[in-house]
Design an enzyme around this catalytic site. Structure first.
Site, PDB file in Angstrom:
ATOM      1  CD  GLU A  49      -2.491   1.437   2.624  1.00  0.00           C
ATOM      2  OE1 GLU A  49      -2.054   0.875   3.642  1.00  0.00           O
ATOM      3  OE2 GLU A  49      -3.528   2.126   2.634  1.00  0.00           O
ATOM      4  CD  GLU A  92      -6.991   2.340   6.505  1.00  0.00           C
ATOM      5  OE1 GLU A  92      -6.624   2.781   5.409  1.00  0.00           O
ATOM      6  OE2 GLU A  92      -6.332   1.496   7.153  1.00  0.00           O
TER       7      GLU A  92
END
Ligand SMILES: O=C(O)[C@@H](O)C(=O)CO
Ligand SMILES: [Mg+2]
Length: 259
Positions: A139, A236
């Site tokens: 990520e 998130e």
């Protein structure tokens, strides 16, 4: 589109098994987390089995955050620690019935030695994960929030994916980080779609609920569906009114679903 509650930021006023139950009650389709390791996996499994939710993924251990560490897997000289944590993450993820492990790179000087270290540890992780029917995710994380983070853009992520060349390895595209670092979200998602292993969202710039801020996620989620993305979208974000108010801030979920 299906949405997963990221329990690293949502319902954090509750113990992890109870946060799973709260996410199910709130109408999420799945959950994901950051660092569940203090929770006995049997307790987590019980909540997942009871609610019927899947826990999609966890992160490898970030290291000593008080010392500024935020991942170990690209740190030269820390291979033993990194591979111990990769093995621990794969074991926990497999025991909890998850789909993936996000291997955290860490803060580095960005040099070739760090990249070689990251790719070698990713090959180790992918071999371990594939044997357990798991995927490995990388990520890119923005360097405004995490100065010096080794992986902070999709061009670098593509070079790593090309270098490692493993079917188990995919890209976790966090729209919050990528809007900050490079923008152009829709075109980049479309171009990288074959390599996308997961997508996450949060408002920019405050990382709050996604129905505010500079990104029109309601439109982007429709585009993502049209691109053929079949995974979940990870919510998130940090609830603006505090973790204890996660449920009160969920009006976006039904609005986005209703398109
Ligand atoms: O975006 C993030 O911060 C997370 O996806 C992560 O894995 C690091 O906590
Ligand atoms: Mg993220």
């Amino acid at each position: 589109m299906r949405y997963a509650a990221n329990l690293g930021f949502l319902f954090t006023d509750l113990a992890l098994p109870d946060a799973v139950r709260a996410a199910a009650q709130a109408g999420f389709d799945a959950v994901e987390c950051h660092f569940p390791y203090e929770t006995p996996v049997a307790d987590l499994r019980a909540a997942l089995d009871e609610t019927g939710l899947r826990m999609l993924a966890l992160n490898t251990w970030p290291g000593d955050r008080d010392a500024g560490e935020f991942g170990l897997c690209a740190l030269p000289g820390r291979q033993d620690d990194a591979r111990r944590e990769i093995a621990r993450a794969v074991d926990y993820a497999a025991a909890a019935g998850m789909d993936a492990v996000h291997v955290m790179a860490g803060r580095t000087d960005g040099g070739e030695a760090a990249d070689a270290c990251f790719c070698a540890n990713l090959r180790f992780a992918c071999d371990l994960a594939a044997a357990r029917n798991l995927r490995i995710l990388i990520e890119p994380i923005n360097t405004r929030d995490v100065p010096g983070y080794h992986l902070s853009g999709t061009d670098h992520a593509e070079r790593v994916l090309d270098a490692v060349q493993h079917d188990a390895l995919g890209l976790m595209f966090d729209c919050y980080h990528m809007q900050i670092m490079q923008g152009d979200l829709a075109r980049t998602l479309r171009r990288l779609m074959p390599r996308i292993g997961h997508v996450q969202i949060a408002a920019v710039p405050d990382r709050g609920e996604p129905d505010a801020g500079e990104v029109n996620y309601s439109w982007l989620m429709r585009e993502l569906a049209e691109m053929g993305y079949g995974g979940h979208v990870g919510a998130e974000y940090r609830p603006r009114a505090g973790a204890g108010s996660t449920a009160a801030g969920l009006s976006w979920l039904s609005a986005f679903r209703d398109g």
